[in-house]
Scaffold this active site. Structure first.
Site, PDB file in Angstrom:
ATOM      1  N   ASN A   1       5.665  -5.492   6.418  1.00  0.00           N
ATOM      2  CA  ASN A   1       4.473  -5.655   7.261  1.00  0.00           C
ATOM      3  C   ASN A   1       3.296  -6.188   6.469  1.00  0.00           C
ATOM      4  O   ASN A   1       3.153  -5.908   5.285  1.00  0.00           O
ATOM      5  CB  ASN A   1       4.130  -4.333   7.963  1.00  0.00           C
ATOM      6  CG  ASN A   1       3.155  -3.485   7.161  1.00  0.00           C
ATOM      7  OD1 ASN A   1       1.937  -3.670   7.239  1.00  0.00           O
ATOM      8  ND2 ASN A   1       3.680  -2.564   6.351  1.00  0.00           N
TER       9      ASN A   1
ATOM     10  N   SER B   1      -2.704  -0.124   0.038  1.00  0.00           N
ATOM     11  CA  SER B   1      -2.093  -1.107   0.934  1.00  0.00           C
ATOM     12  C   SER B   1      -2.121  -2.475   0.273  1.00  0.00           C
ATOM     13  O   SER B   1      -3.150  -2.884  -0.280  1.00  0.00           O
ATOM     14  CB  SER B   1      -2.853  -1.177   2.253  1.00  0.00           C
ATOM     15  OG  SER B   1      -2.453  -2.340   2.947  1.00  0.00           O
TER      16      SER B   1
ATOM     17  N   LYS C   1      -3.702   8.141  -1.790  1.00  0.00           N
ATOM     18  CA  LYS C   1      -2.386   7.538  -1.539  1.00  0.00           C
ATOM     19  C   LYS C   1      -2.202   6.361  -2.478  1.00  0.00           C
ATOM     20  O   LYS C   1      -3.029   5.447  -2.508  1.00  0.00           O
ATOM     21  CB  LYS C   1      -2.268   7.088  -0.082  1.00  0.00           C
ATOM     22  CG  LYS C   1      -0.876   6.557   0.246  1.00  0.00           C
ATOM     23  CD  LYS C   1      -0.639   6.481   1.727  1.00  0.00           C
ATOM     24  CE  LYS C   1       0.725   5.885   2.036  1.00  0.00           C
ATOM     25  NZ  LYS C   1       0.974   5.785   3.472  1.00  0.00           N
TER      26      LYS C   1
ATOM     27  N   PHE D   1      -4.599  -3.467   8.237  1.00  0.00           N
ATOM     28  CA  PHE D   1      -5.531  -2.450   8.746  1.00  0.00           C
ATOM     29  C   PHE D   1      -6.135  -2.853  10.099  1.00  0.00           C
ATOM     30  O   PHE D   1      -7.358  -2.788  10.301  1.00  0.00           O
ATOM     31  CB  PHE D   1      -6.679  -2.179   7.754  1.00  0.00           C
ATOM     32  CG  PHE D   1      -6.290  -1.496   6.478  1.00  0.00           C
ATOM     33  CD1 PHE D   1      -5.049  -0.904   6.309  1.00  0.00           C
ATOM     34  CD2 PHE D   1      -7.193  -1.418   5.422  1.00  0.00           C
ATOM     35  CE1 PHE D   1      -4.711  -0.262   5.120  1.00  0.00           C
ATOM     36  CE2 PHE D   1      -6.872  -0.784   4.234  1.00  0.00           C
ATOM     37  CZ  PHE D   1      -5.626  -0.210   4.086  1.00  0.00           C
TER      38      PHE D   1
ATOM     39  N   ASN E   1       2.935   4.209  -0.981  1.00  0.00           N
ATOM     40  CA  ASN E   1       2.764   3.194   0.045  1.00  0.00           C
ATOM     41  C   ASN E   1       3.924   2.181  -0.048  1.00  0.00           C
ATOM     42  O   ASN E   1       4.901   2.436  -0.741  1.00  0.00           O
ATOM     43  CB  ASN E   1       1.403   2.499  -0.154  1.00  0.00           C
ATOM     44  CG  ASN E   1       0.775   2.085   1.163  1.00  0.00           C
ATOM     45  OD1 ASN E   1       1.426   1.435   1.986  1.00  0.00           O
ATOM     46  ND2 ASN E   1      -0.468   2.448   1.364  1.00  0.00           N
TER      47      ASN E   1
ATOM     48  N   ASN F   1      -2.055  -5.233   1.840  1.00  0.00           N
ATOM     49  CA  ASN F   1      -2.434  -6.239   2.841  1.00  0.00           C
ATOM     50  C   ASN F   1      -3.930  -6.433   3.038  1.00  0.00           C
ATOM     51  O   ASN F   1      -4.352  -7.172   3.916  1.00  0.00           O
ATOM     52  CB  ASN F   1      -1.787  -5.891   4.185  1.00  0.00           C
ATOM     53  CG  ASN F   1      -0.273  -5.860   4.063  1.00  0.00           C
ATOM     54  OD1 ASN F   1       0.313  -6.780   3.507  1.00  0.00           O
ATOM     55  ND2 ASN F   1       0.349  -4.792   4.538  1.00  0.00           N
ATOM     56  N   THR F   2      -4.746  -5.740   2.256  1.00  0.00           N
ATOM     57  CA  THR F   2      -6.186  -6.010   2.242  1.00  0.00           C
ATOM     58  C   THR F   2      -6.484  -6.553   0.855  1.00  0.00           C
ATOM     59  O   THR F   2      -6.248  -5.856  -0.138  1.00  0.00           O
ATOM     60  CB  THR F   2      -6.994  -4.719   2.515  1.00  0.00           C
ATOM     61  OG1 THR F   2      -6.746  -4.307   3.858  1.00  0.00           O
ATOM     62  CG2 THR F   2      -8.490  -4.939   2.339  1.00  0.00           C
TER      63      THR F   2
HETATM   64  C1  LIG Z   1       4.080  -1.246   9.989  1.00  0.00           C
HETATM   65  C2  LIG Z   1       3.545  -0.355   8.918  1.00  0.00           C
HETATM   66  C3  LIG Z   1       2.181  -0.114   8.855  1.00  0.00           C
HETATM   67  C4  LIG Z   1       1.669   0.716   7.854  1.00  0.00           C
HETATM   68  N1  LIG Z   1       0.328   0.965   7.835  1.00  0.00           N
HETATM   69  C5  LIG Z   1      -0.175   1.810   6.906  1.00  0.00           C
HETATM   70  C6  LIG Z   1      -1.560   2.123   6.900  1.00  0.00           C
HETATM   71  O1  LIG Z   1      -2.339   1.657   7.722  1.00  0.00           O
HETATM   72  N2  LIG Z   1      -2.008   2.966   5.932  1.00  0.00           N
HETATM   73  C7  LIG Z   1      -1.182   3.528   4.980  1.00  0.00           C
HETATM   74  O2  LIG Z   1      -1.633   4.301   4.156  1.00  0.00           O
HETATM   75  N3  LIG Z   1       0.145   3.264   4.993  1.00  0.00           N
HETATM   76  C8  LIG Z   1       0.654   2.425   5.932  1.00  0.00           C
HETATM   77  N4  LIG Z   1       1.992   2.152   5.932  1.00  0.00           N
HETATM   78  C9  LIG Z   1       2.844   2.729   4.863  1.00  0.00           C
HETATM   79  C10 LIG Z   1       3.548   4.017   5.308  1.00  0.00           C
HETATM   80  O3  LIG Z   1       2.625   5.029   5.595  1.00  0.00           O
HETATM   81  C11 LIG Z   1       4.502   4.497   4.193  1.00  0.00           C
HETATM   82  O4  LIG Z   1       3.745   4.812   3.040  1.00  0.00           O
HETATM   83  C12 LIG Z   1       5.536   3.460   3.813  1.00  0.00           C
HETATM   84  O5  LIG Z   1       5.994   2.762   4.959  1.00  0.00           O
HETATM   85  C13 LIG Z   1       6.748   4.077   3.106  1.00  0.00           C
HETATM   86  O6  LIG Z   1       7.405   4.995   3.938  1.00  0.00           O
HETATM   87  P1  LIG Z   1       8.745   4.628   4.771  1.00  0.00           P
HETATM   88  O7  LIG Z   1       9.700   4.012   3.790  1.00  0.00           O
HETATM   89  O8  LIG Z   1       9.207   5.940   5.343  1.00  0.00           O
HETATM   90  O9  LIG Z   1       8.325   3.669   5.822  1.00  0.00           O
HETATM   91  C14 LIG Z   1       2.536   1.317   6.899  1.00  0.00           C
HETATM   92  C15 LIG Z   1       3.908   1.069   6.987  1.00  0.00           C
HETATM   93  C16 LIG Z   1       4.419   0.255   7.964  1.00  0.00           C
HETATM   94  C17 LIG Z   1       5.897   0.013   8.020  1.00  0.00           C
END
Ligand SMILES: Cc1cc2nc3c(=O)[nH]c(=O)nc-3n(C[C@H](O)[C@H](O)[C@H](O)COP(=O)(O)O)c2cc1C
Length: 357
Positions: free
Chosen positions: A108, A171, A211, A112, A240, A173-174
């Site tokens: 992704n 993140s 985080k 934000f 993350n 992406n910022t």
């Molecule tokens: C579509 C998407 C959007 C995410 N948005 C955020 C976010 O806004 N803030 C954040 O701290 N982590 C965000 N994450 C990261 C997740 O909270 C998590 O740290 C990461 O996906 C690893 O966990 P997983 O393997 O169980 O998905 C996002 C993940 C995905 C897939």
């Protein structure tokens, strides 16, 4: 059925259902009955909260605090909303969310997208039954030099209604957000947010967590852990999404077709675990460690707890496994605790070397 839609449309449809369900007490009751009661041996006290289990939903699904009641009813003991930024912002251009089903992974670059701290405040200020963590990040239009004031603005708005707060500096992406993980930038940020939280919620001890990214060098993980201990941060969430594309089974063209963004899901498992182990070695049980990244089963959750995590979170696995995931993970985790002969899940935290896993 959701997989017949594009990843983001499936996400929007799923969220619409959860949003509606959150407003209907009858539906919430049905969901709660369906997800079943949590086994008493999974109950855990952490961050000053009494949690029905160590399993929570990671940030990024309920960005705007619209569906946490339905997610809680599905069996998550806590839901982390956000990332919320001080300013409302649309996020990156679509497409920005991709599935790699062979890898049980997502990529992704949402960026934000959220309605801003004021909108989240209005939703969180109402009475609720689900425990909610509030994850805050820097608005895209705010440069890093002004980041502290931006985070402080969100913290001031949201801390009075948060069960815990998270500073997200990880993140991908910022642009340049992850530079805030460098200790010289992180120190004033933590100090500023801590002061803001105390100012606006003086009678409640709202825990503050950081985080972190999985792509940090070991020395940087150590430096962040030292700083967190020094500044008495309550916990660290690891991790993350990653920028790495190593070890994927999907075809090169499928991977390249997704473009830039953070990778999550099964391929992140090993790296997230490595960061968790490093943090545990550094901080012992002085901080609450929250494990996230590639957790798909009760066994995965169990391994993170043995490695030192107090709490665990999932995101990508929910997309692949669907709404029965929390129920299954809780059941499998309870089985592990019982088989190890432990009275409760807390007794397993960091016990990797003392228990036969
Ligand atoms: C579509 C998407 C959007 C995410 N948005 C955020 C976010 O806004 N803030 C954040 O701290 N982590 C965000 N994450 C990261 C997740 O909270 C998590 O740290 C990461 O996906 C690893 O966990 P997983 O393997 O169980 O998905 C996002 C993940 C995905 C897939």
């Amino acid at each position: 059925m959701l997989f017949a839609l594009s990843a983001e449309n499936a996400h929007r449809l799923g969220m619409a259902c959860l949003r509606v369900a959150s407003a209907l007490p009858l539906v919430l009751g049905v969901l709660r009955r369906w997800s079943g009661a949590t086994e008493p041996l999974l109950r855990i006290r952490a961050l000053g909260l009494d949690l029905s289990s160590p399993l929570g939903l990671a940030a990024g699904l309920d960005k705007d605090a619209e569906a946490f009641e339905a997610l809680g009813a599905l069996g998550f003991a806590f839901v982390e909303i956000g990332t919320v930024t001080a300013l409302a912002q649309p996020g990156n251009a679509r497409p920005r969310l991709f599935r790699l089903p062979i890898d049980r992974a997502l990529i992704n670059r949402m960026g934000f997208n959220n309605h801003g701290a004021q909108a989240a405040h209005a939703r969180l200020a109402k009475p609720r039954t689900t425990l909610v963590g509030v994850n805050i990040g820097r608005s895209k239009l705010t440069p890093n030099e002004a980041a502290v004031a931006d985070y402080v603005q969100s913290a001031e708005r949201l801390a009075p209604h948060a069960d815990y707060m998270v500073i997200n500096v990880s993140s991908p992406n910022t642009p340049s957000l992850r530079d805030l993980q460098a200790v010289e930038q992180l120190r004033p940020l933590i100090v500023g947010v801590q002061a803001a939280v105390r100012r606006v919620a003086p009678s409640r001890n709202v825990p503050l967590l950081l985080k972190v990214a999985p792509d940090l060098a070991d020395a940087d993980v150590d430096a962040i852990a030292d700083l967190a201990l020094e500044l008495k941060v309550d916990g660290i969430i690891a991790t993350n999404t990653t920028l790495s594309r190593d070890g994927l089974l999907s075809s090169a063209s499928d991977i390249e077709g997704c473009g830039a963004g953070g990778l999550s899901g099964a391929p992140l498992k090993e790296r997230s675990m490595a960061v968790l182990r490093r943090l545990r070695a550094k901080v012992g049980d002085k901080l609450v460690l929250v494990a996230v990244g590639g957790i798909e089963t009760g066994e995965d959750a169990w391994q993170r707890i043995l490695a030192g995590a107090t709490l665990v979170q999932v995101y990508s696995a929910l997309i692949y496994a669907g709404p029965s995931l929390p129920r299954r993970i809780r059941r499998e985790l309870a089985d592990r605790v019982r088989s190890a002969g432990l009275p409760n899940v807390s007794a397993a935290i960091g016990e990797r070397d003392n228990l036969r896993a």
